[in-house]
Design a protein around this motif. Structure first.
Motif, PDB file in Angstrom:
ATOM      1  N   LEU A 189       0.685  -1.446  -0.035  1.00  0.00           N
ATOM      2  CA  LEU A 189       0.097  -0.189  -0.534  1.00  0.00           C
ATOM      3  C   LEU A 189       0.745   1.242   0.357  1.00  0.00           C
ATOM      4  N   ASP A 190       0.238   2.353  -0.899  1.00  0.00           N
ATOM      5  CA  ASP A 190       1.080   3.439  -0.884  1.00  0.00           C
ATOM      6  C   ASP A 190       0.398   3.918   0.634  1.00  0.00           C
ATOM      7  N   ALA A 191       1.442   5.037   0.752  1.00  0.00           N
ATOM      8  CA  ALA A 191       1.517   5.520   2.241  1.00  0.00           C
ATOM      9  C   ALA A 191      -0.168   6.091   2.752  1.00  0.00           C
ATOM     10  N   SER A 192      -0.832   6.994   1.765  1.00  0.00           N
ATOM     11  CA  SER A 192      -2.240   7.514   2.039  1.00  0.00           C
ATOM     12  C   SER A 192      -2.808   5.835   2.620  1.00  0.00           C
ATOM     13  N   LEU A 204       1.651  12.701   1.062  1.00  0.00           N
ATOM     14  CA  LEU A 204       1.730  11.325   0.896  1.00  0.00           C
ATOM     15  C   LEU A 204       2.840  11.136   2.210  1.00  0.00           C
ATOM     16  N   GLY A 216       2.891   6.576  -6.222  1.00  0.00           N
ATOM     17  CA  GLY A 216       1.353   6.949  -6.467  1.00  0.00           C
ATOM     18  C   GLY A 216       0.627   6.038  -5.519  1.00  0.00           C
ATOM     19  N   ALA A 251      12.757   8.673  -3.332  1.00  0.00           N
ATOM     20  CA  ALA A 251      13.868   9.197  -3.052  1.00  0.00           C
ATOM     21  C   ALA A 251      15.382   9.019  -3.397  1.00  0.00           C
ATOM     22  N   ARG A 252      15.831   8.055  -2.741  1.00  0.00           N
ATOM     23  CA  ARG A 252      17.214   7.351  -2.334  1.00  0.00           C
ATOM     24  C   ARG A 252      17.350   6.653  -3.829  1.00  0.00           C
ATOM     25  N   MET A 308      11.129  15.257  -1.505  1.00  0.00           N
ATOM     26  CA  MET A 308      10.893  15.278  -0.119  1.00  0.00           C
ATOM     27  C   MET A 308      10.508  16.877   0.218  1.00  0.00           C
ATOM     28  N   HIS A 316       5.879   1.874  -3.955  1.00  0.00           N
ATOM     29  CA  HIS A 316       4.379   3.348  -2.659  1.00  0.00           C
ATOM     30  C   HIS A 316       5.129   3.724  -2.137  1.00  0.00           C
ATOM     31  N   ASP A 317       6.925   2.939  -1.662  1.00  0.00           N
ATOM     32  CA  ASP A 317       8.263   3.602  -0.502  1.00  0.00           C
ATOM     33  C   ASP A 317       8.741   5.043  -1.450  1.00  0.00           C
ATOM     34  N   LEU A 318       7.926   6.228  -1.299  1.00  0.00           N
ATOM     35  CA  LEU A 318       8.529   7.489  -1.137  1.00  0.00           C
ATOM     36  C   LEU A 318      10.655   7.378  -1.026  1.00  0.00           C
ATOM     37  N   ARG A 319      10.384   7.070   0.387  1.00  0.00           N
ATOM     38  CA  ARG A 319      11.844   7.002   1.312  1.00  0.00           C
ATOM     39  C   ARG A 319      12.658   6.767  -0.003  1.00  0.00           C
ATOM     40  N   LEU A 354      17.374   8.381   5.858  1.00  0.00           N
ATOM     41  CA  LEU A 354      16.815  10.479   5.220  1.00  0.00           C
ATOM     42  C   LEU A 354      16.933  11.949   6.468  1.00  0.00           C
ATOM     43  N   ALA A 364      14.790   3.148   6.680  1.00  0.00           N
ATOM     44  CA  ALA A 364      14.291   4.038   5.589  1.00  0.00           C
ATOM     45  C   ALA A 364      13.510   5.533   5.660  1.00  0.00           C
TER      46      ALA A 364
END
Ligand SMILES: Nc1ncnc2c1ncn2[C@@H]1O[C@H](COP(=O)(O)OP(=O)(O)OP(=O)(O)O)[C@@H](O)[C@H]1O
Ligand SMILES: Nc1ncnc2c1ncn2[C@@H]1O[C@H](COP(=O)(O)OP(=O)(O)OP(=O)(O)O)[C@@H](O)[C@H]1O
Ligand SMILES: [Mg+2]
Ligand SMILES: [Mg+2]
Lengths: 252, 276
Positions: free
Chosen positions: A171-174, B251, B39, B217-218, B241, B211-214, A250, A246
């Motif tokens: 699942l995506d973050a939201s 998100l 997304g 990003a890396r 970010m 779906h893993d934004l972090r 960051l 993760a």
């Protein structure tokens, strides 16, 4: 007395002449209303522990007790009403050729619960899917939508214990946030107990009171939430997992 | 240099309950680089990836004003030409690896099949190559895994087997759909470094759906952010970010953090104008 007690559990699979010791001598206990996490290396036996509780893995040693009662070789209908599992692979709990309506109403029929329509719609809404989806088939859904159906199905019988295997990894973050919020709300409202696998330490930290770090079939280390947040791990492996997380990378 | 260019891609499904517009006019181009697609669940990431291979089953329907791969018009290519491209020059790591692997065939046979039939490699060499590929993705006991059926693997092992299988033919373009979603961080790092080396050293193009934004990003160079079948934002991965779009920002805000609050995670406001 803890609600879930696992003592010295071993599970051995046999594959093409090899013995695969998936779990070796793992003990853990989860109190009623507690939320307990399992993290660790891929292939370290996390899913196998959950499957063993459900009678779906070849236990070669040790005991599993639920509410003080050792679980036998066969799981009864009453067990299913009490303990439900959300599998890592959504196709393990949803039939590929059944509509969602059938998938979700089946447990109700087996356990002779009424009010099917309202319950199915409610279950879909709870996991953020439009009620119109009930007439779709699994292949007409995205990966994350299928995962949510698996969660909805596990909730149909209003179990007391939920075994959650990577419930939000697709699942995506939201949608993950909404799903975790839902699980936490249900735990609060219905006094549920969770045993939950995730590879995401931040998710575990958010959801769990304690966590067991697994490596190669063994329990490496048990941590309280405070010890996890405070980086007070004792083993190298747990520290490596923590450092490589993760959400920490960051900030560095 | 452009390896793939996609213009105004649309994917629609005519279902009994009406038309589902899964992808609504997506355009992007890809060089020999790492392009991330992030997304919401259901936003059309997988359908975008599958469209490039023309793997959308009826009643699904693909339209695009352009879809060019290395000079080949993918919209005009015959089914036979597409079969020759799939797996060989363009490979896709599927989101449900266990469901995409053949359930009644041992992993070893699935890994060596292509080498034996297509590349006419002898059995011993094919086996050695397959084991090497499994070791590269950090499988601890490759011999046992070769003898296993897909249902005998853990979730993350299935993902890694799928990656190994797709990389054996040395594709020019790899579409990886949530390839590391079941992997712990240490194994994930190893798998990413293999993909990274292929992009850097061999000039492979990579579409990395996640779906893993972090993570994106890396790991990626550029990112497309999708919402409801459209690309709502495109940006350099290192700026993810600091994303401007309210959806992308939303998100980022709803991610849990180690040591963070246990209050309900912030949700996403989907009522704003951009959500239409
Ligand atoms: N049905 C089975 N038959 C044979 N071996 C199996 C079976 N199921 C699991 N295994 C093996 O048991 C070991 C542990 O698997 P398990 O699925 O418990 O790992 P996991 O910790 O959940 O990993 P992941 O994070 O990758 O899902 C692996 O080596 C796996 O190949
Ligand atoms: N066969 C089908 N019939 C009707 N609708 C479909 C079909 N297949 C997919 N869809 C819909 O298309 C939309 C896009 O699906 P897609 O699989 O591309 O999403 P995604 O972005 O990959 O999501 P996820 O992150 O959950 O995997 C979804 O809303 C899905 O329900
Ligand atoms: Mg698992
Ligand atoms: Mg998808």
């Amino acid at each position: 007395m803890s609600l879930i007690e696992i003592e010295n559990l071993s599970v051995t699979y046999h594959v093409g002449g090899h013995d695969v010791r998936a779990v070796e001598g793992v003990s853990l206990s989860v109190a009623a209303r507690e939320s307990y996490g399992l993290v660790g290396e891929s292939g370290s036996g996390k899913s196998t522990i959950l499957r063993a509780i459900c009678g779906l893995a070849p236990v070669s040693g040790g005991t599993i007790r639920i509410g003080g009662e050792p679980v036998g070789a066969h799981r009864s209908k009453a067990f299913a009403a009490r303990v439900q599992m959300v599998f890592q692979d959504p196709y393990a709990s949803i039939h590929p050729r059944h509509t969602l309506d059938r998938t979700l109403s089946e447990p109700l029929a087996i356990h002779r619960l009424g009010d099917t329509d309202a319950r199915v719609v409610r279950a879909l809404t709870d996991v953020g899917l439009p009620p119109a989806f009930r007439f779709r088939y699994p292949h007409q859904l995205s990966g994350g939508q299928r995962q949510r159906v698996a969660i909805a199905r596990a909730l149909m019988l209003e179990p007391e214990i939920l075994l959650l295997d990577e419930p939000t990894s697709a699942l995506d973050a939201s949608v993950q946030a909404e799903t975790l919020n839902l699980l936490n709300r249900l735990r609060e409202e219905r006094g549920l107990t969770f045993l939950m696998v995730s590879h995401d330490l931040a998710v575990i930290d958010h959801m769990c009171d304690r966590v067991l770090v697994m490596q190669h079939g063994h329990a490496a280390e048990e941590l309280t939430r405070e010890a996890l947040a405070g980086a007070q791990m004792q083993t190298d492996y747990a520290r490596t997992l923590f450092n490589a997380s993760a959400d920490r990378m960051l900030e560095a | 240099m452009t390896l793939l260019s996609v213009k105004d891609l649309k994917v629609t499904f005519n279902t009994e309950a009406g038309v589902v517009e899964a992808v609504r006019g997506v355009s992007f181009s890809l060089g020999r680089e790492r392009l991330g697609i992030v997304g919401e669940s259901g936003s059309g990431k997988t359908m975008t990836g599958r469209s490039v291979l023309r793997l959308i089953r009826p009643p699904g329907h693909i339209e695009a004003s352009e879809m060019l791969f290395d000079g080949i018009d993918l919209m005009a290519a015959s089914e036979r030409e597409m079969r020759a491209l799939r797996g060989q020059r363009i490979a896709m790591v599927m989101q449900d690896p266990k469901y995409s692997l053949n359930p009644v065939m041992k992993i070893g046979a699935q890994l060596t099949e292509g080498l034996r039939l297509r590349d006419k490699v002898d059995k011993a060499t094919a086996l050695a190559k397959a084991i090497e590929a499994l070791e590269a993705v950090q499988i601890r006991d490759p011999e046992r895994v070769m003898e296993s059926y897909p249902h005998e693997l853990s979730g993350g092992m299935g993902q890694r087997v799928m990656i190994a299988m797709m990389l054996i033919p040395n594709p020019d373009l790899l579409i990886a759909d949530e390839p590391t979603s079941a992997l712990d961080v240490t194994v994930q790092a190893e798998v990413l470094s293999i993909l990274d080396a292929l992009v850097r050293n061999r000039g492979m193009g990579l579409i990395f759906i996640s779906h893993d934004l972090r993570l994106v990003a890396r790991f990626c160079d550029r990112v497309l952010v999708m919402y409801k079948g459209r690309v709502v934002e495109e940006l350099a991965a290192k700026n993810l970010m600091q994303a401007q779009h309210p959806y992308t920002q939303g998100l980022l805000n709803c991610l849990p953090r180690i040591g963070g609050s246990r209050a309900p995670l912030p949700g996403l406001d989907r009522t704003a104008a951009w959500a239409e």
